[in-house]
Write a protein that holds these residues in place. Structure first.
Motif, mmCIF file in Angstrom:
data_model
loop_
_atom_site.group_PDB
_atom_site.id
_atom_site.type_symbol
_atom_site.label_atom_id
_atom_site.label_comp_id
_atom_site.label_asym_id
_atom_site.label_seq_id
_atom_site.Cartn_x
_atom_site.Cartn_y
_atom_site.Cartn_z
ATOM 1 N N GLN A 299 -9.058 -0.371 2.542
ATOM 2 C CA GLN A 299 -8.310 0.808 3.404
ATOM 3 C C GLN A 299 -8.901 2.103 2.690
ATOM 4 O O GLN A 299 -8.957 3.194 3.801
ATOM 5 C CB GLN A 299 -6.784 0.621 3.360
ATOM 6 C CG GLN A 299 -6.018 1.819 3.924
ATOM 7 C CD GLN A 299 -6.223 1.658 5.506
ATOM 8 O OE1 GLN A 299 -6.116 0.619 6.176
ATOM 9 N NE2 GLN A 299 -6.107 2.844 6.090
ATOM 10 N N ILE B 38 -9.904 -4.921 8.788
ATOM 11 C CA ILE B 38 -8.701 -3.932 9.136
ATOM 12 C C ILE B 38 -9.496 -2.897 9.892
ATOM 13 O O ILE B 38 -10.701 -2.818 9.998
ATOM 14 C CB ILE B 38 -8.114 -3.286 7.976
ATOM 15 C CG1 ILE B 38 -9.099 -2.756 7.035
ATOM 16 C CG2 ILE B 38 -7.307 -4.271 7.122
ATOM 17 C CD1 ILE B 38 -8.702 -1.942 5.821
ATOM 18 N N GLY C 21 -4.153 1.163 11.744
ATOM 19 C CA GLY C 21 -3.307 -0.089 11.133
ATOM 20 C C GLY C 21 -3.463 -1.145 11.548
ATOM 21 O O GLY C 21 -2.323 -2.201 11.307
ATOM 22 N N ARG D 52 -6.066 -3.378 0.790
ATOM 23 C CA ARG D 52 -5.820 -2.009 0.113
ATOM 24 C C ARG D 52 -6.939 -1.487 -0.387
ATOM 25 O O ARG D 52 -7.112 -0.186 -0.193
ATOM 26 C CB ARG D 52 -4.761 -2.102 -1.101
ATOM 27 C CG ARG D 52 -3.292 -2.370 -0.547
ATOM 28 C CD ARG D 52 -2.262 -2.011 -1.970
ATOM 29 N NE ARG D 52 -2.627 -2.910 -3.263
ATOM 30 C CZ ARG D 52 -2.159 -4.106 -3.314
ATOM 31 N NH1 ARG D 52 -1.396 -4.652 -2.395
ATOM 32 N NH2 ARG D 52 -2.286 -4.671 -4.427
ATOM 33 N N GLU E 298 -3.827 -8.934 0.248
ATOM 34 C CA GLU E 298 -3.323 -7.734 0.159
ATOM 35 C C GLU E 298 -4.121 -6.919 -0.562
ATOM 36 O O GLU E 298 -4.610 -5.631 -0.365
ATOM 37 C CB GLU E 298 -1.931 -7.759 -0.108
ATOM 38 C CG GLU E 298 -0.939 -8.451 0.923
ATOM 39 C CD GLU E 298 0.469 -8.741 0.333
ATOM 40 O OE1 GLU E 298 0.622 -8.047 -0.676
ATOM 41 O OE2 GLU E 298 1.035 -9.475 0.934
ATOM 42 N N THR F 17 -4.516 -5.160 11.564
ATOM 43 C CA THR F 17 -5.223 -6.114 10.664
ATOM 44 C C THR F 17 -5.461 -7.390 11.454
ATOM 45 O O THR F 17 -4.560 -7.848 12.221
ATOM 46 C CB THR F 17 -4.276 -6.373 9.278
ATOM 47 O OG1 THR F 17 -4.179 -4.953 8.938
ATOM 48 C CG2 THR F 17 -4.847 -7.347 8.598
ATOM 49 N N SER G 161 -8.938 1.164 12.079
ATOM 50 C CA SER G 161 -8.208 2.536 12.315
ATOM 51 C C SER G 161 -6.931 2.033 13.228
ATOM 52 O O SER G 161 -7.257 1.358 14.004
ATOM 53 C CB SER G 161 -9.058 3.723 12.857
ATOM 54 O OG SER G 161 -10.127 3.853 12.283
ATOM 55 N N GLU H 192 -10.788 5.007 5.075
ATOM 56 C CA GLU H 192 -10.279 6.386 5.200
ATOM 57 C C GLU H 192 -11.342 7.240 4.715
ATOM 58 O O GLU H 192 -11.600 8.453 5.296
ATOM 59 C CB GLU H 192 -8.951 6.609 4.456
ATOM 60 C CG GLU H 192 -7.835 5.909 4.728
ATOM 61 C CD GLU H 192 -6.442 5.982 3.914
ATOM 62 O OE1 GLU H 192 -6.735 6.523 2.978
ATOM 63 O OE2 GLU H 192 -5.443 5.270 4.527
#
Length: 199
Positions: free
Chosen positions: A77, A46, A50, A74, A70, A52, A48, A81
């Motif tokens: 992610q 993933i 959004g 998560r 998934e 993937t 920056s 950040e």
């Protein structure tokens, strides 16, 4: 021209590239989605913005269920950040439209992380994206050459085995080292070639 290092390991390499070219240095956060229990094996990445990118062959071959992909995404992610805030703070990413962007990492195994970076960096409309790494698996170098405008792999050994095999010291780069190199590049930027920096 802008040199972009993928943290963490790509930033020390990108720092040297930027210094040699007298070009500005930035960092762009991408997180590999490692296969649980075999985290060095990427099932995707993933980035920056959004973005993937999934390694469907790996997912299919290992029978990895979508829910697991998934869940890992998560988790990564959150780390993505955290690193964005740590490395960039509130400083906006520079304008890329019409510029040549050289994306640097310490090496390419599956290429999933770099592919995600290229896809995300393509969005703002740079004139050209060049992937540059010291070492890569031959098929991965060829694959990145198809999605980037150019892919420069200094060494493409066969058999490849892994990026770390081709370094004398493959110790993990720390967050502090990344921040220090970015700060040093910013200080040196005052002496950068203005014409190059604006390309």
């Amino acid at each position: 021209m802008l040199v972009v290092g993928l943290p963490r390991g790509g930033v020390p390499v990108a720092f040297e590239v930027a210094r040699a070219l007298r070009a500005p240095l930035e960092t762009f956060v991408v997180r590999k989605l490692g296969v649980p229990g075999h985290e060095e094996l990427a099932m995707g990445a993933i980035a920056s913005g959004g973005i993937t990118v999934l390694e469907q062959d790996v997912i299919r071959e290992l029978g990895i269920p979508p829910g697991l992909v998934e869940r890992v995404a998560r988790s990564e992610q959150v780390e993505l950040e955290r690193r964005e805030a740590l490395y960039r703070g509130t400083r906006p990413f520079p304008e890329l439209r019409g510029r040549t962007v050289i994306v640097v990492d310490d090496g390419l195994a599956t290429g999933a992380t770099m592919a995600a970076a290229v896809a995300a960096l393509r969005e703002p409309g740079p004139a050209k994206i060049i992937v540059a790494v010291p070492v890569a698996a031959p098929p991965t170098c060829a694959m990145l050459g198809e999605i980037a405008d150019e892919c420069i792999c200094v060494a493409t050994p066969t058999p490849f085995h892994g990026v770390g095999m081709w370094y004398v010291d493959f110790g993990q780069t720390s967050d502090e080292e990344v921040r220090s190199l970015l700060a040093e590049a910013d200080r040196d930027g005052a002496g950068a070639n203005t014409e190059l920096a604006e390309m």
